[in-house]
Scaffold this active site. Structure first.
Site, PDB file in Angstrom:
ATOM      1  N   ASN A 501       0.826  -1.210   0.000  1.00 17.75           N
ATOM      2  CA  ASN A 501       0.000   0.000   0.000  1.00 17.75           C
ATOM      3  C   ASN A 501       0.860   1.258   0.000  1.00 17.75           C
ATOM      4  OD1 ASN A 501      -2.552  -1.116  -0.114  1.00 17.75           O
ATOM      5  ND2 ASN A 501      -2.694  -1.398   2.091  1.00 17.75           N
ATOM      6  N   GLU A 536      -5.927  -7.480   5.748  1.00 20.82           N
ATOM      7  CA  GLU A 536      -5.339  -8.416   4.798  1.00 20.82           C
ATOM      8  C   GLU A 536      -5.381  -9.847   5.301  1.00 20.82           C
ATOM      9  OE1 GLU A 536      -3.776  -6.137   6.505  1.00 20.82           O
ATOM     10  OE2 GLU A 536      -1.812  -6.786   7.234  1.00 20.82           O
TER      11      GLU A 536
END
Length: 620
Positions: A501, A536
């Protein structure tokens, strides 16, 4: 077959055969009851006789201990003087009231005392004057004859006691037991007996067989049975005479009713059926007369009833908008449509995918006979986007699209067909009304299913969400416990996801999540439940799976994730990711709950993270 012959058949079927069956069943039940009594008597006798045998063994054991504790005998055994040992052994055995006693000494050999017909022995270990093992004593306190007589008094049955060489004792006048079975039936002394018995220990190496015999009375015909036969025979004769009289009377009455009914069937409503007497035939004649007078009025009522049926069908159509069961809904719609328009058959088909392909999900009547006409009507309805009627040969079919209220999208088709005549305007109007209401109902079902699906699905990954995962885990854990099956769980975490990210942006991270979720979903069985646990982190509930199976599943998924080559959204290049896995399971007999299973898998996942990532670790 004439009415008289039918009455004769009915008389045989309803009177004679049941009476014969009742008699046969009564005899069978009586015989079975007698056999049951005998078997119960023998079972009770066997328990009593075997208990008596064990009681004598207990007494023999007590007598053996008394002999074994005698110090003078022990001293004599230690000295080894056979004459002194025999004398003291006889004295002690007599005082202990043994029927027979055998003593086998290690140094001096064998000694016997008492009569040779003792049974129900007990074994006792002997010691000498210094408390060292000296041999073994076998003692009995009852003879075979005494035991047989006492057992016969206790059980009420005849008793035969046999040994390896023949009969030892018997309460019968014919004592020979050779050829007698241990259980079953036998003829002894000219009498029929049923037998049972048991094996018991004899003296030293021999075995004793105790047989118990009870009189077999199951095959005898009792006096009460003969009385039943006589009563049944008298009842049959009386029933036959009564049936003959009634048959002649009924035949005459029925003939008069038949003549009048024939004239009524020909359209002569002025006929008056004879109503003689006050029995059921007179009532039948009265009902015939009332029927003739009321036929005209009933025709008018039928017209009114048809209008009421149409109104009821409209109300049913309105209620269909509230249904949420698609298959049941369409079944009701098809049945109502066929009934409402007087069709021979009908069917409903739903649209499959974006193409105009339809699959039949509900039908009524013989659809195959009208398949060509129905297909033509459906094609015409789709082309015209409204109700269409076609005729193929003698068959006429009417079809209507099922549309959603918003956007007008075609959800399916409903069709009806019949032979011989076209559908009227009123029937087409009613059919279109039902089809429109069914379309609204199908749209409601689709909306309901969409809401349900969205409530349990993660929007980004398409996997089940955390709430659905918790519900599935609770249900599957309880099912595994109830059926004693294994329950597996794997949890995975994408390695270095924060770096993805931070380096490539959240859109790239979302792509990674979707692709990992796709691998997880494609690798799962139909019964597995993959879910996004949070962030995640993902999980898969694995019903009927042990720890090794969960580990192997996790390894396959890990390798497929490692093999992914994800394109970078901004700029060229390929991104590869890995994931760490924790695998856990429990057996159905375990006391573990879903929280313990999740905690075990989560702990294994973090051990995989700490030990280098991109690996699978089994739960401890």
């Amino acid at each position: 077959m004439s009415f008289r012959n039918r009455l004769t058949v009915f008389f045989i079927v309803l009177v004679i055969l049941p009476m014969i069956v009742v008699a046969a069943v009564g005899f069978v039940l009586a015989r079975d009851s007698e056999e049951g009594k005998i078997n119960a008597q023998l079972s009770t006798a066997q328990r009593s006789a075997s208990g008596l045998f064990r009681e004598f063994q207990d007494r023999a054991e007590a007598a053996g201990r008394t002999i074994g504790r005698d110090r003078e005998l022990a001293t004599a055994i230690q000295g080894g003087d056979r004459q002194r040992i025999q004398a003291r052994f006889d004295e002690v055995a007599r005082r202990a009231r043994t029927r027979r006693a055998v003593m086998r000494l290690t140094r001096t050999g064998r000694f016997e005392s008492g009569a040779p017909d003792g049974i129900a022995p007990a074994h006792t270990r002997l010691v000498d004057g210094t408390d060292r093992p000296a041999g073994e004593l076998v003692a009995s306190v009852v003879s075979a004859v005494e035991y047989a007589r006492l057992a016969a008094r206790v059980t009420g049955a005849e008793v035969v006691v046999s040994g390896p060489d023949g009969t030892l004792a018997s309460t019968l006048t014919e004592p020979d037991s050779r050829g007698l079975p241990l259980r079953g039936a036998a003829r002894v002394d000219g009498r029929e007996f049923r037998l049972t018995g048991f094996d018991a220990p004899g003296f030293e190496t021999g075995r004793v067989v105790v047989r118990l015999l009870a009189d077999d009375t199951s095959g005898r015909v009792s006096a009460s049975a003969l009385e039943v036969i006589a009563i049944l025979a008298a009842a049959l004769i009386a029933a036959f005479a009564f049936a003959l009289t009634v048959s002649r009377s009924l035949q005459a009455q029925i003939q008069r009713l038949l003549d009048a009914a024939r004239r009524l069937a020909s359209g002569d409503f002025r006929i008056a059926v004879p109503t003689e007497g006050n029995d059921e035939f007179a009532a039948l004649g009265t009902e015939f007369n009332l029927m003739a007078r009321e036929l005209e009025g009933r025709l008018e009522e039928l017209q009114l009833e048809r209008a009421r049926v149409r109104g009821a069908i409209r109300r049913v159509g309105e209620s269909l908008t509230k249904g949420l069961d698609r298959d049941a809904l369409l079944k009701i719609v098809v049945h109502t449509a066929v009934d409402g328009v007087g069709a021979d058959c009908g069917r409903a088909a739903l649209r499959e995918g974006p193409q105009l392909r339809f699959e039949q999900v509900a039908s009524e009547g013989d659809v195959e006979s009208f398949r060509e006409a129905i297909r033509a009507a459906e094609a015409a309805a789709l082309e015209a986007e409204q109700a269409a009627e076609t005729q193929v040969g003698e068959a006429t079919a009417l079809s209507h699209p099922l549309r959603a209220t918003e956007g007008g999208r075609v959800l399916g088709l409903i069709s009806v067909a019949r032979t011989g005549r076209l559908f009227t305007a009123a029937e087409r109007e009613l059919f279109s009304y039902l089809a429109n209401q069914a379309g609204v109902s199908l749209e409601n079902v689709d909306l309901h299913e969409t809401v349900q699906r969205q409530a349990v699905t993660d929007e980004l990954t398409g996997l089940f969400n955390h709430r659905r995962f918790q519900e599935v885990m609770a249900t599957e854990v309880e099912r595994a416990k109830r059926f004693g099956q294994g329950m597996g769980l794997i949890m995975l975490d994408i390695d270095n996801f924060k770096r993805v990210n931070d380096t490539y942006g959240h859109m790239q991270g979302d792509l990674v999540l979707r692709e990992v979720a796709r691998v997880l979903r494609d690798s799962s069985r139909e019964i597995d439940e993959p879910a996004r646990y949070g962030g995640e982190e993902m999980a898969v509930a694995l019903p009927q799976t042990d720890l090794e199976g969960a580990y192997q599943f996790a390894e396959r998924v890990r390798q497929r994730i490692e093999a992914l080559e994800l394109p970078l959204i901004e700029g060229g290049g390929i991104l590869q990711v890995t994931a760490s896995f924790g695998a856990a399971s429990f057996e159905g007999e375990s006391d573990a709950d879903k929280d313990m299973l999740v905690a075990a898998a989560d702990a294994a996942l973090y051990r995989a993270k700490r030990s280098g990532k991109n690996r699978t670790v089994r739960a401890e």
